[in-house]
Design a protein around this motif. Structure first.
Motif, mmCIF file in Angstrom:
data_model
loop_
_atom_site.group_PDB
_atom_site.id
_atom_site.type_symbol
_atom_site.label_atom_id
_atom_site.label_comp_id
_atom_site.label_asym_id
_atom_site.label_seq_id
_atom_site.Cartn_x
_atom_site.Cartn_y
_atom_site.Cartn_z
ATOM 1 N N LEU A 171 -6.387 -13.787 4.830
ATOM 2 C CA LEU A 171 -6.678 -12.194 5.313
ATOM 3 C C LEU A 171 -5.614 -12.194 6.452
ATOM 4 C CD1 LEU A 171 -10.124 -12.077 6.167
ATOM 5 C CD2 LEU A 171 -9.577 -10.862 4.633
ATOM 6 N N CYS A 172 -4.752 -11.192 6.661
ATOM 7 C CA CYS A 172 -3.065 -11.077 7.046
ATOM 8 C C CYS A 172 -3.780 -10.452 7.763
ATOM 9 C CB CYS A 172 -2.546 -11.477 5.861
ATOM 10 S SG CYS A 172 -0.642 -11.058 6.805
ATOM 11 N N ILE A 173 -3.649 -10.448 9.549
ATOM 12 C CA ILE A 173 -4.415 -9.834 10.646
ATOM 13 C C ILE A 173 -2.914 -9.667 11.158
ATOM 14 C CG2 ILE A 173 -5.929 -9.366 12.024
ATOM 15 C CD1 ILE A 173 -8.000 -10.774 10.478
ATOM 16 N N ASP A 174 -2.511 -8.384 11.913
ATOM 17 C CA ASP A 174 -0.947 -7.934 12.770
ATOM 18 C C ASP A 174 -1.520 -7.623 13.441
ATOM 19 O OD1 ASP A 174 1.202 -7.438 13.288
ATOM 20 O OD2 ASP A 174 1.966 -7.369 11.405
ATOM 21 N N LYS A 175 -0.826 -7.878 15.039
ATOM 22 C CA LYS A 175 -2.341 -6.744 15.579
ATOM 23 C C LYS A 175 -0.299 -6.360 15.941
ATOM 24 C CE LYS A 175 -4.457 -9.993 18.828
ATOM 25 N NZ LYS A 175 -4.635 -10.894 20.138
ATOM 26 N N THR A 176 0.798 -6.343 15.611
ATOM 27 C CA THR A 176 1.736 -5.175 16.212
ATOM 28 C C THR A 176 0.903 -4.392 15.447
ATOM 29 O OG1 THR A 176 3.161 -7.115 16.508
ATOM 30 C CG2 THR A 176 3.825 -4.793 16.129
ATOM 31 N N ARG A 178 -0.954 -2.888 13.876
ATOM 32 C CA ARG A 178 -2.819 -3.021 13.246
ATOM 33 C C ARG A 178 -3.045 -3.398 11.956
ATOM 34 N NH1 ARG A 178 -3.735 1.068 18.839
ATOM 35 N NH2 ARG A 178 -2.648 -0.309 20.996
ATOM 36 N N THR A 179 -2.981 -4.289 11.128
ATOM 37 C CA THR A 179 -3.738 -4.118 10.252
ATOM 38 C C THR A 179 -4.309 -4.986 9.554
ATOM 39 O OG1 THR A 179 -1.179 -4.069 9.373
ATOM 40 C CG2 THR A 179 -1.990 -1.735 9.509
ATOM 41 N N LEU A 180 -4.703 -4.990 8.338
ATOM 42 C CA LEU A 180 -5.662 -6.074 8.098
ATOM 43 C C LEU A 180 -4.840 -6.199 6.209
ATOM 44 C CD1 LEU A 180 -8.957 -7.717 8.110
ATOM 45 C CD2 LEU A 180 -7.097 -7.307 5.677
ATOM 46 N N ARG A 181 -3.853 -6.892 5.310
ATOM 47 C CA ARG A 181 -3.509 -7.687 4.596
ATOM 48 C C ARG A 181 -4.451 -8.001 3.825
ATOM 49 N NH1 ARG A 181 1.679 -6.211 2.512
ATOM 50 N NH2 ARG A 181 3.308 -5.101 4.349
ATOM 51 N N TRP A 182 -5.031 -7.776 2.955
ATOM 52 C CA TRP A 182 -5.982 -8.703 1.759
ATOM 53 C C TRP A 182 -4.918 -9.660 0.846
ATOM 54 C CZ3 TRP A 182 -8.836 -12.378 0.592
ATOM 55 C CH2 TRP A 182 -9.462 -13.100 0.042
ATOM 56 N N MET A 183 -4.421 -10.795 0.829
ATOM 57 C CA MET A 183 -2.971 -11.237 0.265
ATOM 58 C C MET A 183 -3.560 -12.607 -0.561
ATOM 59 S SD MET A 183 -0.527 -10.967 1.992
ATOM 60 C CE MET A 183 0.969 -11.425 1.814
ATOM 61 N N ILE A 184 -3.174 -12.340 -1.779
ATOM 62 C CA ILE A 184 -3.647 -13.739 -2.611
ATOM 63 C C ILE A 184 -2.376 -14.358 -3.385
ATOM 64 C CG2 ILE A 184 -4.844 -14.503 -5.431
ATOM 65 C CD1 ILE A 184 -6.554 -11.854 -4.433
ATOM 66 N N ASP A 185 -1.504 -15.173 -3.254
ATOM 67 C CA ASP A 185 -0.273 -16.372 -3.419
ATOM 68 C C ASP A 185 0.551 -14.830 -3.039
ATOM 69 O OD1 ASP A 185 -2.212 -17.954 -4.666
ATOM 70 O OD2 ASP A 185 -2.450 -16.886 -6.663
ATOM 71 N N GLY A 186 0.779 -14.252 -2.382
ATOM 72 C CA GLY A 186 1.307 -13.455 -1.512
ATOM 73 C C GLY A 186 1.535 -11.760 -2.526
ATOM 74 N N ARG A 187 0.189 -11.372 -3.053
ATOM 75 C CA ARG A 187 0.449 -10.398 -3.484
ATOM 76 C C ARG A 187 -0.553 -9.506 -2.629
ATOM 77 N NH1 ARG A 187 -2.933 -7.792 -7.034
ATOM 78 N NH2 ARG A 187 -4.163 -10.324 -7.743
ATOM 79 N N THR A 188 -0.572 -8.140 -2.071
ATOM 80 C CA THR A 188 -1.400 -7.717 -1.354
ATOM 81 C C THR A 188 -2.301 -7.046 -2.063
ATOM 82 O OG1 THR A 188 0.745 -7.572 0.587
ATOM 83 C CG2 THR A 188 -1.606 -5.712 0.224
#
Length: 282
Positions: A171-176, A178-188
């Motif tokens: 769960l890749c969460i970016d405060k800048t 304001r998004t969350l990416r759900w990623m598996i092995d580098g793929r969004t």
């Protein structure tokens, strides 16, 4: 004999159009007549003493074309239009309290009604379409929207993922952004808008892992529902927020990562497992 000559000169002046010239200021006599010969350049017209030259009125020009009617205002956006410009239109309509949803970036029924109301209030044709005249009136009444005015209710693009998100299930969460990416092995796999804690209750940054999932969780500390909760650091979790869905970035969490799209987080909740990595970064 002299009188005869004088009379002859007077007769000649009358015939040829001469004018008698008085003596100049130096007292010297000049020729008493100025003869304008046929075919010569006529003397300029003189202005009568005490008067001004009067021009004869120009005859009416019936062949002159009448002024063309003004061209109709050009339509900029109407129902079905999408994009950043539509977001700005919606953000400005929100400023003058003609629109309460969005911005969504899609010119739908609500936007059309808001534009029509704005036009009618200002004596413009109520078309519901944003033309150049309507747009200029709106610009004059509002300020330039900021980024989070445009994306008040989400929809913003995600920034590139943190390098720590490129391996494994994250769960890749970016405060800048304001998004969350759900990623598996580098793929969004999916991306969604999120919001964070306020200055007094900030969301912690770092690398964590999911240690507990609770589908219908209710906070014991704040007595507020936290559906689809996925805890990653103490009492902080990723979960659905009805307040975020209603108010967007006008509000904040108590430190959790809020998601406003219930369908999206329900699908995410079904895929995430205990032990999956969570990265929270700027």
């Amino acid at each position: 004999m002299g009188r005869a000559i004088t009379a002859a000169l007077v007769a000649l002046a009358a015939v040829t159009g001469c004018t008698v010239q008085p003596s100049d200021g130096d007292g010297k006599r000049r020729s008493p007549v100025h003869i304008e010969l046929p075919g010569g350049t006529p003397s300029p017209a003189r202005t009568p003493t005490g008067g001004s030259p009067s021009a004869a009125p120009a005859p009416p020009d019936d062949d002159k074309p009448s002024a063309a009617p003004p061209a109709p205002a050009r339509v900029l956006w109407s129902r079905g239009a999408t994009g950043r410009d539509v977001r700005e239109l919606q953000a400005r309509l929100r400023q003058v309290a003609w629109l309460f949803e969005g911005p969504t970036g899609t010119y739908g029924e609500q936007t059309e009604r808001a534009v029509s109301g704005f036009q009618g209030k200002r004596g413009l044709p109520r078309t519901g379409r944003t033309d150049t005249v309507t747009w200029q009136r709106l610009l004059g009444m509002t300020r330039e929207p900021g980024r989070w005015d445009l994306y008040l209710m989400g929809g913003q693009p995600a920034d590139p993922p943190d390098p720590r998100c490129t391996t494994g299930r994250v769960l890749c969460i970016d405060k800048t952004s304001r998004t969350l990416r759900w990623m598996i092995d580098g793929r969004t796999v999916s991306t969604m808008a999120v919001r964070f804690g306020s200055q007094g209750t900030p969301t912690r940054e770092g690398v964590f892992s999911i240690y507990w999932k609770s589908r219908d969780h209710v906070s014991t500390l704040y007595d507020s529902p936290m559906p689809y909760a996925m805890f990653f650091s103490g009492g902080q979790a990723v979960h659905y927020s009805a307040d975020f869905a209603a108010r967007g970035y006008a509000g904040a969490s108590h430190g959790c990562v809020n998601v406003r799209d219930e369908a999206a987080i329900a699908e995410l909740y079904a895929q995430v497992r205990n032990g999956d990595k969570v990265v929270v970064s700027w």
